[in-house]
Scaffold this active site. Structure first.
Site, PDB file in Angstrom:
ATOM      1  N   ARG A  47      -1.842 -16.071   9.855  1.00 46.05           N
ATOM      2  CA  ARG A  47      -1.955 -16.561  11.232  1.00 46.05           C
ATOM      3  C   ARG A  47      -2.546 -17.973  11.211  1.00 46.05           C
ATOM      4  NH1 ARG A  47      -6.734 -12.274  12.960  1.00 46.05           N
ATOM      5  NH2 ARG A  47      -7.929 -12.480  11.034  1.00 46.05           N
ATOM      6  N   HIS A 106       0.802   1.798   3.662  1.00 44.69           N
ATOM      7  CA  HIS A 106       0.194   3.019   4.214  1.00 44.69           C
ATOM      8  C   HIS A 106       1.138   3.490   5.317  1.00 44.69           C
ATOM      9  CE1 HIS A 106      -2.586   5.992   5.413  1.00 44.69           C
ATOM     10  NE2 HIS A 106      -3.455   5.280   6.091  1.00 44.69           N
ATOM     11  N   GLY A 132      -6.779  -2.859  -3.969  1.00 46.05           N
ATOM     12  CA  GLY A 132      -6.038  -4.016  -4.457  1.00 46.05           C
ATOM     13  C   GLY A 132      -6.686  -4.656  -5.673  1.00 46.05           C
ATOM     14  N   GLU A 225     -30.448  11.684 -10.010  1.00 43.47           N
ATOM     15  CA  GLU A 225     -29.779  12.978 -10.140  1.00 43.47           C
ATOM     16  C   GLU A 225     -28.542  13.068  -9.236  1.00 43.47           C
ATOM     17  OE1 GLU A 225     -30.163  15.310 -12.203  1.00 43.47           O
ATOM     18  OE2 GLU A 225     -32.122  14.914 -13.075  1.00 43.47           O
ATOM     19  N   SER A 250     -22.787  20.438 -20.695  1.00 46.70           N
ATOM     20  CA  SER A 250     -23.614  21.482 -21.332  1.00 46.70           C
ATOM     21  C   SER A 250     -23.359  22.830 -20.666  1.00 46.70           C
ATOM     22  CB  SER A 250     -25.094  21.114 -21.200  1.00 46.70           C
ATOM     23  OG  SER A 250     -25.481  21.201 -19.835  1.00 46.70           O
TER      24      SER A 250
HETATM   25  N1  LIG Z   1      -7.728  -1.785   0.877  1.00 50.96           N
HETATM   26  C1  LIG Z   1      -6.936  -1.260  -0.044  1.00 50.96           C
HETATM   27  O1  LIG Z   1      -7.125  -1.450  -1.231  1.00 50.96           O
HETATM   28  C2  LIG Z   1      -5.731  -0.444   0.333  1.00 50.96           C
HETATM   29  C3  LIG Z   1      -5.239   0.550  -0.543  1.00 50.96           C
HETATM   30  C4  LIG Z   1      -4.004   1.161  -0.248  1.00 50.96           C
HETATM   31  C5  LIG Z   1      -3.333   0.821   0.916  1.00 50.96           C
HETATM   32  N2  LIG Z   1      -3.878  -0.113   1.783  1.00 50.96           N
HETATM   33  C6  LIG Z   1      -3.130  -0.494   2.965  1.00 50.96           C
HETATM   34  O2  LIG Z   1      -2.782  -1.868   2.835  1.00 50.96           O
HETATM   35  C7  LIG Z   1      -2.766  -2.493   4.118  1.00 50.96           C
HETATM   36  C8  LIG Z   1      -3.702  -3.686   4.108  1.00 50.96           C
HETATM   37  O3  LIG Z   1      -5.037  -3.209   3.947  1.00 50.96           O
HETATM   38  P1  LIG Z   1      -6.176  -4.167   3.362  1.00 50.96           P
HETATM   39  O4  LIG Z   1      -7.395  -3.326   3.210  1.00 50.96           O
HETATM   40  O5  LIG Z   1      -5.639  -4.917   2.191  1.00 50.96           O
HETATM   41  O6  LIG Z   1      -6.347  -5.161   4.607  1.00 50.96           O
HETATM   42  P2  LIG Z   1      -7.396  -6.341   4.763  1.00 50.96           P
HETATM   43  O7  LIG Z   1      -7.992  -6.707   3.433  1.00 50.96           O
HETATM   44  O8  LIG Z   1      -8.379  -5.985   5.830  1.00 50.96           O
HETATM   45  O9  LIG Z   1      -6.438  -7.509   5.309  1.00 50.96           O
HETATM   46  C9  LIG Z   1      -6.962  -8.733   5.597  1.00 50.96           C
HETATM   47  C10 LIG Z   1      -5.839  -9.715   5.842  1.00 50.96           C
HETATM   48  O10 LIG Z   1      -5.154  -9.358   7.059  1.00 50.96           O
HETATM   49  C11 LIG Z   1      -5.094 -10.507   7.888  1.00 50.96           C
HETATM   50  N3  LIG Z   1      -5.158 -10.156   9.302  1.00 50.96           N
HETATM   51  C12 LIG Z   1      -6.118  -9.437   9.944  1.00 50.96           C
HETATM   52  N4  LIG Z   1      -5.847  -9.342  11.247  1.00 50.96           N
HETATM   53  C13 LIG Z   1      -4.697 -10.026  11.443  1.00 50.96           C
HETATM   54  C14 LIG Z   1      -3.919 -10.312  12.592  1.00 50.96           C
HETATM   55  N5  LIG Z   1      -4.256  -9.843  13.795  1.00 50.96           N
HETATM   56  N6  LIG Z   1      -2.795 -11.057  12.437  1.00 50.96           N
HETATM   57  C15 LIG Z   1      -2.434 -11.525  11.216  1.00 50.96           C
HETATM   58  N7  LIG Z   1      -3.138 -11.297  10.089  1.00 50.96           N
HETATM   59  C16 LIG Z   1      -4.257 -10.555  10.205  1.00 50.96           C
HETATM   60  C17 LIG Z   1      -6.313 -11.311   7.515  1.00 50.96           C
HETATM   61  O11 LIG Z   1      -6.078 -12.618   7.944  1.00 50.96           O
HETATM   62  P3  LIG Z   1      -7.146 -13.806   7.759  1.00 50.96           P
HETATM   63  O12 LIG Z   1      -7.030 -14.180   6.339  1.00 50.96           O
HETATM   64  O13 LIG Z   1      -6.651 -14.818   8.704  1.00 50.96           O
HETATM   65  O14 LIG Z   1      -8.482 -13.224   8.126  1.00 50.96           O
HETATM   66  C18 LIG Z   1      -6.354 -11.129   6.009  1.00 50.96           C
HETATM   67  O15 LIG Z   1      -5.505 -12.056   5.366  1.00 50.96           O
HETATM   68  C19 LIG Z   1      -3.145  -1.409   5.110  1.00 50.96           C
HETATM   69  O16 LIG Z   1      -1.974  -0.816   5.601  1.00 50.96           O
HETATM   70  C20 LIG Z   1      -3.934  -0.411   4.262  1.00 50.96           C
HETATM   71  O17 LIG Z   1      -3.949   0.903   4.766  1.00 50.96           O
HETATM   72  C21 LIG Z   1      -5.053  -0.748   1.502  1.00 50.96           C
END
Ligand SMILES: NC(=O)c1ccc[n+]([C@@H]2O[C@H](COP(=O)([O-])OP(=O)(O)OC[C@H]3O[C@@H](n4cnc5c(N)ncnc54)[C@H](OP(=O)(O)O)[C@@H]3O)[C@@H](O)[C@H]2O)c1
Length: 323
Positions: A47, A106, A132, A225, A250
Site C-alpha cells: 500500500r 490460510h 515465515g 519445571e 526416565s
Molecule cells: N505468520 C505466519 O507465519 C503464518 C503462517 C501460516 C500462514 N499464515 C497466513 O499468511 C497470511 C499473512 O500472515 P502474516 O502473519 O505473514 O501477516 P503479517 O506479517 O501481519 O502481514 C503484514 C503485511 O501485510 C501488510 N498489510 C497489512 N494491512 C494491510 C492493508 N490493509 N492493505 C495492504 N497491506 C496490508 C503490511 O503492510 P505494511 O508493510 O504497509 O505495514 C505488511 O506488509 C495470513 O493469511 C496468515 O493466516 C501466516
C-alpha cells in the site's frame, strides 16, 4: 493421503509467470525471497506509504503499489493479515487480470466468506505449516516446510498445477505437499490455535507455574519445571514422535506422565475442545477476528499488556538476566 515431493511436481506452470506477493510481513517476506531464489519473477505489492518498501527493495526484490503490482501479475498471493482480506480484496479485484490465479496461505477468508473471488479466477491455497521465518531459513538450508494445498475454484483448468508449482517454488515440496480444502485447513488451523498448541499449551504452562508458586515453590524453580522444559519435549516429539519420546525419558517421568496426563486432560477438556471446533465451524471466531480489527485490536492490546506484567514474565526476565 498422497504426499507430493519435488520430483512429483512440475515447475513449468510458473515458467514465465509473474507473481505479486501482496504484503511483506512474516509470510510475504519468506515467500517472496524463496520464489526469487527459485528463479520466479516476483513483485511485492504494497500500500502507499508502506514502511516495508525499503526493506523489500534492500533484499533485492521489486516492489510496486497494489494496483500496479496486481495488474502486472499472473498470480497474486494474499499475504496480508486475514482480518484485512475483505477490504484488501475489494481494492485489488478490479486490477486482477482475467484468468489470473489468486492464492492464500490460510483458508479462513474464503471459508468464512470474507472474500468471494471473481468467477474467472483460479483460487488456490498453499499454506506452509509454520512461521515465515522458519520457511525462509529452511529454504536457505536446502530443506523445506510441509505445506497444505487446495483448489477452491478452477476457472482455467490450471489451478492445481499452479498451486503445486507454487508450493515447489517456495520450498514446501522438499518436505511434502498435502492435499486438503480451504474449509478443512481453516477449521483445523483455527481449532489448533485456540485449543492446542497456541491456546491450550501456554495456559497449561501458566496454570502449572501458578500452582507450584501457590504451593510454596520458588518462582524460578516453578518456571524451570513448567515452562523451561517445553523445548525439550518439543524437540523429542519432532525427532521421535510421541511414543518414541516416551521411550527415552526416565521411568520416573514416564510413569508420572501416565498417571497425570489423562487426569489433567480429561473428558471435560475433550468436551470443551469439541465445543471450540463447533464454534470455529459456525464462524464465531472469524466474526470475533473481524470485530477485533474494527476495534483497533483493543482486546489483543490489553491481553499483551497484562501478559507482560505477570510474575511468570518477571521470572522469565530474571532467569534470562534481563531484570
Ligand atoms: N505468520 C505466519 O507465519 C503464518 C503462517 C501460516 C500462514 N499464515 C497466513 O499468511 C497470511 C499473512 O500472515 P502474516 O502473519 O505473514 O501477516 P503479517 O506479517 O501481519 O502481514 C503484514 C503485511 O501485510 C501488510 N498489510 C497489512 N494491512 C494491510 C492493508 N490493509 N492493505 C495492504 N497491506 C496490508 C503490511 O503492510 P505494511 O508493510 O504497509 O505495514 C505488511 O506488509 C495470513 O493469511 C496468515 O493466516 C501466516
Amino acid at each position: 493421503m498422497d504426499m507430493l515431493r519435488d520430483a512429483d511436481v512440475d515447475p513449468a506452470p510458473l515458467d514465465g509467470k509473474r507473481v505479486a506477493i501482496v504484503g511483506y510481513g512474516n509470510q510475504g517476506r519468506a515467500q517472496a525471497l524463496n520464489l526469487k531464489d527459485s528463479g520466479i519473477d516476483v513483485v511485492v505489492a504494497l500500500r502507499g506509504g508502506s514502511g516495508s518498501m525499503v526493506e523489500a527493495e534492500s533484499a533485492g526484490l521489486q516492489t510496486a503499489l497494489l494496483d500496479d503490482a496486481v495488474s502486472s501479475a499472473d498470480v497474486a498471493m494474499m499475504l496480508a493479515p486475514d482480518e484485512v482480506h475483505a477490504a484488501l480484496y475489494r481494492e485489488i479485484e478490479p486490477h486482477l487480470r482475467e484468468g489470473a490465479a489468486l492464492g492464500f496461505s490460510h483458508g479462513l477468508s474464503v471459508r468464512f466468506g470474507l472474500v468471494t473471488p471473481r468467477s474467472d479466477l483460479d483460487v488456490f491455497l498453499l499454506a506452509p505449516k509454520g512461521p515465515g521465518t522458519a520457511l525462509r531459513s529452511l529454504y536457505q538450508q536446502g530443506k523445506g516446510m510441509i505445506g497444505v494445498w487446495a483448489v477452491e475454484q478452477d476457472a482455467t483448468g490450471n489451478a492445481q498445477a499452479i498451486a503445486l508449482a507454487y508450493g515447489r517454488a517456495i520450498g514446501c515440496a522438499r518436505a511434502g505437499l498435502i492435499a486438503s480444502s480451504f474449509a478443512e485447513e481453516a477449521e483445523a488451523d483455527l481449532f489448533n490455535e485456540q485449543a492446542v498448541v497456541w491456546g491450550g499449551v501456554p495456559e497449561l504452562l501458566i496454570a502449572g507455574f501458578e500452582t507450584l508458586v501457590e504451593g510454596g515453590v520458588s518462582p524460578e524453580l516453578a518456571y524451570l519445571e513448567c515452562v523451561g522444559e517445553l523445548h525439550l519435549i518439543a524437540e523429542l516429539i519432532e525427532a521421535r514422535g510421541i511414543a518414541g519420546m516416551k521411550e527415552v525419558i526416565s521411568n520416573t517421568a514416564e510413569l508420572g506422565a501416565l498417571l497425570g496426563g489423562k487426569r489433567i486432560v480429561d473428558d471435560g477438556v475433550r468436551r470443551r475442545m469439541a465445543e471450540v471446533l463447533a464454534e470455529v465451524r459456525a464462524g464465531r471466531f472469524a466474526e470475533a477476528l473481524g470485530n477485533e480489527e474494527a476495534s483497533g485490536y483493543a482486546r489483543l492490546e490489553e491481553a499483551r499488556r497484562k501478559a507482560r506484567s505477570t510474575l511468570l514474565e518477571a521470572t522469565y526476565q530474571r532467569l534470562k538476566g534481563g531484570a
